[in-house]
Scaffold this motif. Sequence first.
Motif, mmCIF file in Angstrom:
data_model
loop_
_atom_site.group_PDB
_atom_site.id
_atom_site.type_symbol
_atom_site.label_atom_id
_atom_site.label_comp_id
_atom_site.label_asym_id
_atom_site.label_seq_id
_atom_site.Cartn_x
_atom_site.Cartn_y
_atom_site.Cartn_z
ATOM 1 N N VAL A 81 1.467 -0.859 0.271
ATOM 2 C CA VAL A 81 -0.388 -0.205 -0.084
ATOM 3 C C VAL A 81 0.577 0.974 -0.200
ATOM 4 O O VAL A 81 0.479 2.416 -0.737
ATOM 5 N N GLY A 82 2.263 1.275 0.546
ATOM 6 C CA GLY A 82 3.116 2.610 1.080
ATOM 7 C C GLY A 82 3.739 2.870 -0.362
ATOM 8 O O GLY A 82 3.491 3.861 -0.591
ATOM 9 N N ALA A 83 3.685 1.358 -1.152
ATOM 10 C CA ALA A 83 4.705 1.831 -2.459
ATOM 11 C C ALA A 83 3.517 1.820 -3.545
ATOM 12 O O ALA A 83 4.494 3.313 -4.130
ATOM 13 N N PHE A 84 1.895 1.726 -3.023
ATOM 14 C CA PHE A 84 1.427 2.220 -4.300
ATOM 15 C C PHE A 84 1.191 3.222 -3.989
ATOM 16 O O PHE A 84 0.943 4.435 -5.328
ATOM 17 N N LEU A 85 1.089 3.715 -2.980
ATOM 18 C CA LEU A 85 0.664 5.213 -2.779
ATOM 19 C C LEU A 85 2.537 6.717 -3.144
ATOM 20 O O LEU A 85 1.476 7.381 -3.731
ATOM 21 N N LEU A 86 3.288 5.713 -3.130
ATOM 22 C CA LEU A 86 4.101 6.506 -3.157
ATOM 23 C C LEU A 86 4.521 6.608 -5.118
ATOM 24 O O LEU A 86 5.162 7.918 -5.150
ATOM 25 N N LEU A 87 4.104 5.248 -5.434
ATOM 26 C CA LEU A 87 3.756 5.206 -7.462
ATOM 27 C C LEU A 87 3.230 6.456 -8.135
ATOM 28 O O LEU A 87 3.085 7.359 -8.980
ATOM 29 N N ALA A 88 1.829 6.184 -6.416
ATOM 30 C CA ALA A 88 0.820 7.551 -7.452
ATOM 31 C C ALA A 88 1.249 8.810 -7.244
ATOM 32 O O ALA A 88 1.314 9.622 -8.183
ATOM 33 N N LEU A 89 1.960 9.062 -6.419
ATOM 34 C CA LEU A 89 2.001 10.634 -6.346
ATOM 35 C C LEU A 89 3.606 11.176 -6.962
ATOM 36 O O LEU A 89 3.205 12.234 -6.882
ATOM 37 N N ALA A 90 4.304 9.944 -7.180
ATOM 38 C CA ALA A 90 5.449 10.171 -8.007
ATOM 39 C C ALA A 90 5.104 10.700 -9.448
ATOM 40 O O ALA A 90 4.919 11.589 -10.701
ATOM 41 N N SER A 91 3.797 9.944 -9.974
ATOM 42 C CA SER A 91 3.055 10.085 -11.507
ATOM 43 C C SER A 91 2.344 10.970 -11.065
ATOM 44 O O SER A 91 2.763 11.901 -12.425
ATOM 45 N N LEU A 92 2.039 11.762 -10.007
ATOM 46 C CA LEU A 92 1.389 12.784 -10.062
ATOM 47 C C LEU A 92 2.647 13.971 -10.635
ATOM 48 O O LEU A 92 1.652 15.526 -11.503
ATOM 49 N N LEU A 93 3.167 14.172 -9.823
ATOM 50 C CA LEU A 93 4.126 15.384 -10.020
ATOM 51 C C LEU A 93 4.892 15.612 -11.165
ATOM 52 O O LEU A 93 5.082 15.955 -12.120
ATOM 53 N N VAL A 94 4.747 14.184 -12.041
ATOM 54 C CA VAL A 94 5.276 13.689 -13.586
ATOM 55 C C VAL A 94 4.405 14.506 -14.200
ATOM 56 O O VAL A 94 4.612 15.001 -14.999
ATOM 57 N N LEU A 95 2.657 14.181 -14.586
ATOM 58 C CA LEU A 95 2.458 15.325 -15.285
ATOM 59 C C LEU A 95 2.434 16.080 -14.288
ATOM 60 O O LEU A 95 2.116 17.131 -15.754
ATOM 61 N N ALA A 96 2.292 17.264 -12.994
ATOM 62 C CA ALA A 96 2.276 18.229 -13.081
ATOM 63 C C ALA A 96 3.606 19.335 -13.556
ATOM 64 O O ALA A 96 3.419 20.131 -13.919
ATOM 65 N N ILE A 97 4.630 18.262 -13.586
ATOM 66 C CA ILE A 97 5.915 18.622 -14.229
ATOM 67 C C ILE A 97 5.326 19.326 -16.470
ATOM 68 O O ILE A 97 5.600 19.719 -17.147
#
Length: 190
Positions: free
Chosen positions: A12-28
């Motif tokens: 669950v923690g790895a999934f949340l980190l992956l989701a946050l990283a994806s949102l950061l890439v999308l924002a950039i």
Amino acid sequence: MSVRSPRIEFAVGAFLLLALASLLVLAIASTNGKFGFGRDNYEVTAKFTSIGALRPNAPVKIGGVNVGQVADISLDPKSYASVVTLSIDKRYNKLSADTSAGIFTSGLLGESYIGLAPGGDPDYLKPGDEIYLTQPAIDLIQLVGKYMFSGGGAQGGGNASGGDAAKPADAGTPDYLKGEPTAPSSESKP
């Protein structure tokens, strides 16, 4: 009380980190890597009689390469022309003073952008200068409407299209398109 497995918590923690990283890439990606600070840009303006579907943040290109973006669009209260402010990357600060700007569309129904064509003047555009050589946007819908309702620009034909009734329908058609044999000309002989 239930006992949680450390594997599930880790997943669950790895999934949340992956989701946050994806949102950061999308924002950039959505801001083209620019967050509003540390920009090395300079602004020039251009006046157009028609801007079509051009919007702020539209790309500014030279030869298909992005060199900046549209910073602002306003209306000149005296001439009622659209004033477009272009924010151009400082790396391209040697644009000649006689650079021309046009509003183009990517593809048939793509986004509008500003295309710059540098000239040959030895002087360069400075921040705050105006580009005087401009080409307004072409309204494709209006062009198609004019073509459709004006008879397609055909000359002659008949009274319905405004042609001369005494002129045959194929009067302007070359002989080789009519299917009639033509005599060889003396110029084509070796």
